[in-house]
Each structure stands twice: as structure tokens, then as C-alpha cells.
Design an enzyme around this catalytic site. Structure first.
Site, short mmCIF file in Angstrom:
data_model
loop_
_atom_site.label_atom_id
_atom_site.label_comp_id
_atom_site.label_asym_id
_atom_site.label_seq_id
_atom_site.Cartn_x
_atom_site.Cartn_y
_atom_site.Cartn_z
N HIS A 10 7.57 -0.30 -4.05
CA HIS A 10 7.09 1.08 -4.08
C HIS A 10 5.98 1.30 -3.06
O HIS A 10 5.51 2.30 -3.06
CB HIS A 10 6.97 1.76 -5.46
CG HIS A 10 5.58 1.27 -6.07
ND1 HIS A 10 5.55 0.21 -6.65
CD2 HIS A 10 4.46 1.76 -6.23
CE1 HIS A 10 4.56 -0.08 -7.26
NE2 HIS A 10 3.57 1.17 -7.08
C1 UD1 Z 1 1.11 5.22 -8.24
C2 UD1 Z 1 -0.16 4.52 -7.99
C3 UD1 Z 1 0.21 3.12 -7.91
C4 UD1 Z 1 0.66 2.56 -9.24
C5 UD1 Z 1 2.30 3.39 -9.07
C6 UD1 Z 1 3.02 2.85 -10.21
C7 UD1 Z 1 -2.03 5.71 -6.75
C8 UD1 Z 1 -2.74 5.70 -5.33
N1 UD1 Z 1 -0.81 4.92 -6.76
O1 UD1 Z 1 1.67 5.12 -6.97
O2 UD1 Z 1 -1.17 2.19 -7.85
O3 UD1 Z 1 1.49 1.23 -8.99
O4 UD1 Z 1 1.80 4.87 -9.40
O5 UD1 Z 1 4.28 3.45 -10.37
O6 UD1 Z 1 -2.33 6.44 -7.54
N2 UD1 Z 1 7.26 10.70 -7.99
C9 UD1 Z 1 8.54 11.18 -8.64
N3 UD1 Z 1 8.32 11.56 -9.95
C10 UD1 Z 1 7.23 10.92 -10.52
C11 UD1 Z 1 6.22 10.23 -9.93
C12 UD1 Z 1 6.34 10.25 -8.56
O7 UD1 Z 1 9.42 11.94 -8.12
O8 UD1 Z 1 7.21 11.03 -11.86
C13 UD1 Z 1 7.43 10.74 -6.38
C14 UD1 Z 1 6.53 11.58 -5.86
O9 UD1 Z 1 7.33 12.32 -5.07
C15 UD1 Z 1 5.73 11.15 -4.82
C16 UD1 Z 1 5.98 9.63 -5.03
O10 UD1 Z 1 6.67 9.46 -6.13
O11 UD1 Z 1 5.86 11.38 -3.45
C17 UD1 Z 1 4.70 8.95 -5.27
O12 UD1 Z 1 4.25 9.17 -6.45
P1 UD1 Z 1 2.27 8.75 -6.51
O13 UD1 Z 1 2.21 9.14 -8.03
O14 UD1 Z 1 1.76 9.82 -5.48
O15 UD1 Z 1 2.16 7.40 -6.07
P2 UD1 Z 1 3.15 6.23 -6.61
O16 UD1 Z 1 3.86 5.68 -5.32
O17 UD1 Z 1 3.83 6.25 -7.85
#
Ligand code: UD1
Length: 358
Positions: free
Chosen positions: A202
Site C-alpha cells: 500500500h
Molecule cells: C496510512 C498511513 C500509513 C499506514 C497506513 C495503514 C499516512 C501518511 N500514512 O496510509 O503510514 O501504514 O495508513 O493502512 O498517514 N481509504 C479508504 N478507506 C479507508 C481509508 C483509506 O478507502 O478507510 C483510501 C482513501 O481513498 C485514500 C487511500 O485509501 O485515498 C489512502 O488512505 P490514507 O489514510 O491517506 O493513507 P494510507 O495509504 O492508508
């Protein structure tokens, strides 16, 4: 003493579980959820399975660009801190939720404690790396999980604020492993014990470029056993955007797993292939060989005797690395004895007493 924990992303809920239970009866504890992760499988299921009290505050910020997401949390947290008036804000790990809460606390002159302080990948391209460095330098109390983390903090002039406490994810992992000994969990997609690999991908460096993600998927697809790809929402949405199919060759796509199911899936697997920090460590603690698709790791102790091997640019070596002979047995315990949470609560109470607060 009133402690306010701020969490928002999946790995933080896992870290919060032992802390919430260790604080009970020793201090007042409030929980603020930023809403960075909001899907049932990325959030609610962890609170339920790990017995975490429901958050007292939920900002519901959701997804967004890093600046917008972090800024929205910062604004919302200021209001929460004004209302909650904690003696200390406790932040976890290295996500945007961690940084936002650190800035909010510092600006309001509220003592800040950082759990999982001192980890370094020395790769500033990772959002987690700059989040960690900035949070450590803002914090008043640095709760370090390992000796290596203690050394990094000392090198940055932060030794006086540092306490070595061990790793709280180890606490949860050992508790869940003990639970699994008496409770049979089915494996996802009916895979056979030892007959499959567990994979998660991811990180932005692996998902955001179409060619990089295509190469990683092709390498996973060519592995010699089924690969349970536990697909993070970021992976699903970026693969779709890049026009890439996740389900190909050996890959079998599975939604993210709840924590006990994840531990069970790793325990019964022939190996793990991941870019997650937490999962590398969990594999090491469960003594399952891990291959990490990253140029470096902050959990350097896992690299001992090839329990964890890094593969980055040259993915042509992935298949052989994953199949490598079993690593040498080890009884190394660099992440503590599974009682880090109690030491953290001791350190928080001690810090509060010394800094003259009730
Ligand atoms: C975040 C953390 C990372 C951690 C990871 C665990 C930061 C910078 N990164 O990354 O350190 O390892 O979480 O999972 O904070 N999304 C959904 N549903 C959700 C959550 C996210 O659909 O419940 C999608 C969103 O559309 C978004 C993408 O996942 O575009 C990324 O989510 P985000 O929380 O920004 O960062 P992670 O990649 O999850």
C-alpha cells in the site's frame, strides 16, 4: 491525570488497544479518532475485536491530499483539545493523524508524548518518515520501542526526553496469539495451511506509479504458491485508476482482515511479502519468513538471519527470495516482552508528576 489519545489509521488502533487497557484505573483516558481511516474493515472492526472503548471524539476527516487531510485534522483537534483539556496528548506512530495531533498539542502548550518514537528509515520520500521526525522533535516525552530507536533519538539531541519502553504491537500480538491457541479461526479463501503466502502492498512508492505497481503485481503473480493479497483500499483504487488487474496468476485478492484473522493467516502461511512496517515485525515475532518490498526498513532487527529480506528495485529476485531456505532459529526479543503498555503508562504518570501537573 487526563490523557488524550489521538488515533486515525489502522495500525494506530492496534497500538491503542493495550494502552487503553493499561490506563484503566490508573488515569483518565479520552480517545479522539480523526477519521483518517473510516471503512468498517479499516476501523470499526479493530475497536470491536480488540475491545477498545468507543472514541469520545470523532472528526470524520476522511481521505484527501496530505496537506488538506493534515490541515483538516489540525483544525478539528484544536477544538477537541480546548474542550477536553488533557494533561497530556498521546500520539501513535507516524501517520498524518500523528503529525496533526502533535502540532495541535504544541500550539496549545499541552505536553505531548510520542509512542513509537525514534524509528527512522532515513528516507524522507516516505510521508511516515517526515511525520516521525517532526513529531519526535515536537514531543516532550519520547517512548522508544527499541535500543536502535533510543540511539537515533540520542543522535538527534533528544536523549533527555527518551524512555525505552518496548513495542506495544508485540503486546497485542502475543495476546492474540494466545487467544488463537484456544480458538480455531478459518483461513480466508480456503487456502491450505503452509500452502500460501500473505501479501499487502500500500505504500505510495509502490502503488502510485503504474509501471512500478504493474511490476510488483507481475512478480507476485509468478510466485510458486497462492498469494493472499489483502487489498488495502489505496491499492484497489490505484490499480483501478492505472487499469491494472489485481487478480492474476497466483494472486488471490481478499479484503483487509480483522486483526485476529490476520495473525492467524500469517501464522499458518509459508511466508509474507509486504511493504507494511507492522506486518514485517509481526512476521518476525511469529517467526514466519518475510520479504519486504522496500529499499530500507525502520525495523532493522527483523533483518537478523534473513527472517526479513529487503527487495526493492530489482524485482526479478523476488521469487527466489520468497522461496529462500528457512532462516536460522532465533530467540531474539528486540521488541520487548509483551508488557510495553504498562511501562508506557508508568512513564506517562512519572512524566506528569515530574512536570508538576495533577
Ligand atoms: C496510512 C498511513 C500509513 C499506514 C497506513 C495503514 C499516512 C501518511 N500514512 O496510509 O503510514 O501504514 O495508513 O493502512 O498517514 N481509504 C479508504 N478507506 C479507508 C481509508 C483509506 O478507502 O478507510 C483510501 C482513501 O481513498 C485514500 C487511500 O485509501 O485515498 C489512502 O488512505 P490514507 O489514510 O491517506 O493513507 P494510507 O495509504 O492508508
Amino acid at each position: 491525570m487526563r490523557i488524550l489519545s489521538v488515533v486515525g489509521a489502522r495500525p494506530q488502533f492496534v497500538k491503542l488497544a493495550p494502552i487503553a487497557s493499561a490506563i484503566t484505573g490508573r488515569a483518565e483516558h479520552l480517545i479522539a479518532h480523526t477519521g483518517q481511516h473510516y471503512d468498517e474493515l479499516m476501523s470499526d472492526v479493530f475497536f470491536r475485536d480488540l475491545g477498545i472503548p468507543a472514541p469520545d471524539f470523532n472528526l470524520g476527516v476522511g481521505s484527501g491530499k496530505h496537506g488538506a487531510q493534515t490541515g483538516a485534522m489540525l483544525g478539528g483537534l484544536e477544538e477537541i483539545l480546548e474542550e477536553a483539556k488533557p494533561d497530556c496528548v498521546l500520539v501513535y506512530g507516524d501517520t498524518n493523524s500523528t503529525l496533526a495531533a502533535a502540532i495541535a498539542a504544541v500550539k496549545m502548550h499541552i505536553p505531548l508524548a510520542h509512542l513509537e518514537a525514534g524509528l527512522r528509515s532515513f528516507n524522507r520520500r516516505m510521508p511516515e518518515e517526515h511525520n516521525r521526525v517532526l513529531t519526535d522533535h515536537a514531543a516532550d516525552l519520547l517512548l522508544a520501542p527499541t535500543h536502535v530507536a533510543v540511539d537515533h533519538l540520542a543522535n538527534e539531541g533528544l536523549a533527555a526526553k527518551t524512555v525505552l519502553v518496548g513495542d506495544v504491537m508485540t503486546d497485542v500480538l502475543y495476546q492474540v496469539r494466545a487467544l488463537l491457541e484456544s480458538r480455531k479461526e478459518p483461513l480466508p479463501l480456503d487456502v491450505a495451511p503452509q500452502g500460501y503466502y500473505v501479501s499487502t502492498i500500500h505504500r505510495p512508492d509502490n502503488t502510485d506509479s503504474p509501471s512500478r505497481l504493474r511490476s510488483i503485481l507481475a512478480s507476485l503473480a509468478s510466485l510458486d504458491r497462492p498469494v493472499l493479497l489483502l487489498a488495502h483500499p489505496r491499492l484497489v483504487s490505484l490499480a483501478e485508476r492505472h487499469g491494472l488487474t489485481l487478480e492474476q496468476g497466483s494472486i488471490r485478492v481478499c479484503p483487509p482482515l480483522a486483526y485476529p484473522q490476520l495473525v492467524n493467516a500469517v501464522l499458518n502461511s509459508a511466508g509474507v511479502v509486504t511493504d507494511s512496517g507492522g506486518l514485517q515485525k509481526e512476521a518476525f515475532l511469529l517467526r514466519v519468513p518475510c520479504t519486504t518490498i522496500r529499499p530500507e526498513t525502520e525495523w532493522v532487527e527483523t533483518l537478523e538471519s534473513q527472517w526479513n529480506v529487503l527487495v526493492s528495485e530489482d524485482l526479478s529476485i523476488l521469487a527466489d527470495t520468497v522461496k529462500r531456505p528457512a532462516p536460522e532459529p532465533t530467540d531474539a526479543a528486540p521488541y520487548g516482552d509483551g508488557h510495553a503498555a504498562e511501562k508506557i503508562v508508568d512513564a506517562l504518570l512519572n512524566f506528569n508528576a515530574v512536570s508538576g501537573r495533577k
